[in-house]
Design a protein around this motif. Structure first.
Motif, mmCIF file in Angstrom:
data_model
loop_
_atom_site.group_PDB
_atom_site.id
_atom_site.type_symbol
_atom_site.label_atom_id
_atom_site.label_comp_id
_atom_site.label_asym_id
_atom_site.label_seq_id
_atom_site.Cartn_x
_atom_site.Cartn_y
_atom_site.Cartn_z
ATOM 1 N N MET A 1 13.111 -13.916 7.904
ATOM 2 C CA MET A 1 11.910 -14.197 7.815
ATOM 3 C C MET A 1 11.360 -13.111 6.821
ATOM 4 O O MET A 1 11.731 -11.957 6.604
ATOM 5 N N SER A 2 10.204 -13.530 6.022
ATOM 6 C CA SER A 2 9.929 -12.566 4.924
ATOM 7 C C SER A 2 9.127 -11.470 5.563
ATOM 8 O O SER A 2 8.535 -11.663 6.656
ATOM 9 N N ASP A 3 8.537 -10.264 4.878
ATOM 10 C CA ASP A 3 7.589 -9.368 5.236
ATOM 11 C C ASP A 3 6.465 -9.444 4.348
ATOM 12 O O ASP A 3 5.998 -8.361 3.976
ATOM 13 N N PHE A 4 5.894 -10.770 3.940
ATOM 14 C CA PHE A 4 4.778 -10.934 3.218
ATOM 15 C C PHE A 4 3.609 -10.114 3.914
ATOM 16 O O PHE A 4 2.916 -9.350 3.290
ATOM 17 N N VAL A 5 3.414 -10.409 5.234
ATOM 18 C CA VAL A 5 2.442 -9.760 5.901
ATOM 19 C C VAL A 5 3.147 -8.508 6.438
ATOM 20 O O VAL A 5 3.957 -8.599 7.560
ATOM 21 N N LYS A 6 2.867 -7.136 6.062
ATOM 22 C CA LYS A 6 3.634 -6.126 6.607
ATOM 23 C C LYS A 6 2.738 -5.718 7.850
ATOM 24 O O LYS A 6 1.520 -5.753 8.075
ATOM 25 N N GLU A 7 3.479 -4.788 8.690
ATOM 26 C CA GLU A 7 2.806 -4.199 10.037
ATOM 27 C C GLU A 7 1.733 -3.383 9.523
ATOM 28 O O GLU A 7 0.618 -3.209 10.454
ATOM 29 N N ASP A 8 1.880 -2.672 8.454
ATOM 30 C CA ASP A 8 0.960 -1.715 8.057
ATOM 31 C C ASP A 8 -0.397 -2.507 7.512
ATOM 32 O O ASP A 8 -1.417 -1.907 7.131
ATOM 33 N N ASN A 9 -0.390 -3.795 7.316
ATOM 34 C CA ASN A 9 -1.614 -4.580 6.929
ATOM 35 C C ASN A 9 -2.277 -5.310 8.091
ATOM 36 O O ASN A 9 -3.359 -5.925 8.184
ATOM 37 N N VAL A 10 -1.857 -4.704 9.409
ATOM 38 C CA VAL A 10 -2.477 -5.063 10.635
ATOM 39 C C VAL A 10 -3.185 -3.926 11.466
ATOM 40 O O VAL A 10 -2.674 -2.993 11.663
ATOM 41 N N PHE A 11 -4.603 -4.177 11.484
ATOM 42 C CA PHE A 11 -5.209 -3.135 12.119
ATOM 43 C C PHE A 11 -6.142 -3.746 13.228
ATOM 44 O O PHE A 11 -6.683 -4.475 13.216
#
Length: 152
Positions: A1-11
């Motif tokens: 799975m790609s990491d296009f949306v990173k954990e750091d981008n979720v608030f």
């Protein structure tokens, strides 16, 4: 799975008091994350898009999007707010989850359309909406969006 949306981008557990405050928060985080060097230009792009019509979908979700040359690379930033906010939406319900799309102007017809359509498909899935609502696990939310973006 790609990491296009990173954990750091979720608030999660945010305490914004308005739609504009959420959009400002996203623009400021985009600058911190290196997605843009100009948070003000990104914020203005969000506001310009909001003026064109609602980005609120249904069931408390919104998909605000900004397209501008100030964005260096396409990204998704997710904000879960602690309370629902007034936000023009298709079902006239307030919004507490924003899945924002940030796209460089040059990718407006390609990356933007793909992200928007994939996100819309995700928001039709009860299991996706339930997952986002039921957890504050930033990685789980990012992984669920990445899985949806990768589907053909």
């Amino acid at each position: 799975m790609s990491d296009f949306v990173k954990e750091d981008n979720v608030f999660v557990n945010q305490d914004a008091e308005s739609r504009e405050a959420v959009l400002r928060f996203i623009a400021d985080r985009a600058a911190e994350l290196g997605i843009t060097d100009d948070a003000d230009a990104v914020y203005e792009a969000f506001l310009a898009r909001e003026d064109m019509g609602e980005t609120g979908m249904t069931d408390g979700f919104a998909v605000p999007h900004a397209k501008t040359d100030a964005i260096k690379r396409a990204a998704v930033i997710v904000v879960k707010n602690n309370r629902a906010l007034e936000w023009p939406s298709f079902d006239d319900k307030p919004v507490d989850v924003a899945i924002s799309l940030l796209v460089p102007d040059g990718e407006a017809g390609t990356t933007h359309i793909k992200l928007l359509s994939k996100t819309a498909v995700l928001l039709m899935r009860e299991e996706f909406k339930n997952l986002v609502r039921s957890t504050d696990d930033r990685k789980a939310i990012a992984d669920a969006i990445n899985a949806g973006i990768e589907e053909d």
